[in-house]
Design an enzyme around this catalytic site. Structure first.
Site: not given
Ligand code: PDD
Length: 287
Positions: A33, A147, A205, A180
């Site tokens: 996703y 992801k 991620l 994270e």
């Molecule tokens: N989450 N780490 C994890 C485990 C994440 O699920 C996300 C993003 C991030 C940050 O990634 P980015 O900067 O590309 O949004 C880091 C999204 C927003 C979600 O699952 O809703």
């Protein structure tokens, strides 16, 4: 106004949008996703998000559901139909529908759904006071760089945070280092003023917001390093914050029972937040 979703080539009323019970995403979490921020009606960091989607698909050997140009049209059509000014686009690709069996099915067609919703951005009080995070053991697999929709450890971690009065949980590996958050990347500022975030290996991620912040930090001439940091180091740091597409930079002012800095949002984090917001409203936008 009723919401509209996109499901395998059709725009549907949100309440009626559905996939088959033998979709492999449903049965095996066999899918990926992306979440893209929509700000003032424009996508933020759209291309890096779509590049990451392609990478996730490649890593799992799922065929792209459509070319990028039509996909970008669907994104825009969904924003338009749902009348989104500030919100997010969620897109998900699974390996498709097949009789339940673990190996890849021979002829499954990838299933592609997209939704869009309005969101409220973190309010001023949250930003100024910062949020609390709690630390938990990182119990995930060794490919957190993909992801995938397999988010059960993240869900359990976020619930643990909520039940302990925290906004986010920071996951900690066997070496005692923070990997994270459950849906955000983790950052600290050392007492020497150095910006620190974990290097993007397979343990995290590689957040698009994280990458953009590193780019902006370099441009601003800030000192930064990508390396693991321990929970102890974080608790004695000058500042801490989290980043994601929907939280931008959100200051962290408490880790477990330890107050960070003077308990208020740190200045470097706030500066980066402003720099990011300017970017999101300017060069990071694709209308
Ligand atoms: N989450 N780490 C994890 C485990 C994440 O699920 C996300 C993003 C991030 C940050 O990634 P980015 O900067 O590309 O949004 C880091 C999204 C927003 C979600 O699952 O809703």
């Amino acid at each position: 106004m009723s919401r509209v979703a996109y499901v395998n080539g059709r725009y549907m009323p949100h309440g009626e949008a559905a996939v088959h019970i033998e979709d492999r995403g449903y049965q095996f979490a066999d899918g990926v996703y992306e979440v893209v921020l929509v700000q003032d009606g424009a996508m933020v960091d759209e291309m890096p998000h779509l590049d990451r989607l392609d990478r996730s698909l490649r890593e799992l050997r799922i065929a792209p559901p459509m070319d990028r140009a039509p996909l970008r049209l669907v994104m825009r059509e969904l924003v338009r139909r749902n009348r989104i000014r500030t919100g997010l686009i969620y897109m998900q690709v699974t390996r498709g529908v097949a009789r339940r069996d673990h190996p890849f099915p021979e002829n499954a067609v990838p299933a592609f759904v997209m939704t869009a919703k309005r969101i409220a951005l973190p309010n001023v009080e949250t930003v100024e006071n910062g949020v609390k995070v709690v630390t938990i053991r990182d119990i995930r697999w060794e490919r957190c760089d993909i992801k995938t929709v397999a988010l059960l450890p993240n869900v359990l971690g976020k619930q643990h945070a909520r039940e302990n009065g925290a906004y986010e949980a920071w996951q900690v590996d066997d070496a005692g280092n923070v990997t994270e958050g459950t849906s955000t990347n983790a950052w600290i500022v050392s007492n020497a003023g150095e910006l620190i975030t974990r290097n993007a290996d397979q343990g995290i991620l590689n957040g698009i917001t994280r990458l953009t912040l590193l780019k902006l930090a370099a441009r601003e001439g800030l000192t930064f390093v990508e390396r693991p940091f321990s929970v102890e180091e974080a608790k004695t740091a000058r500042e801490a914050f989290i980043s994601s597409a929907t939280s931008f930079v959100t200051p962290v002012t408490q880790i477990d029972d330890t107050v960070i800095g003077n308990g208020k949002a740190g200045s470097l984090g706030l500066k980066l937040r402003d720099t990011y917001l300017a970017y999101a409203g300017g060069e990071g936008r694709t209308p």
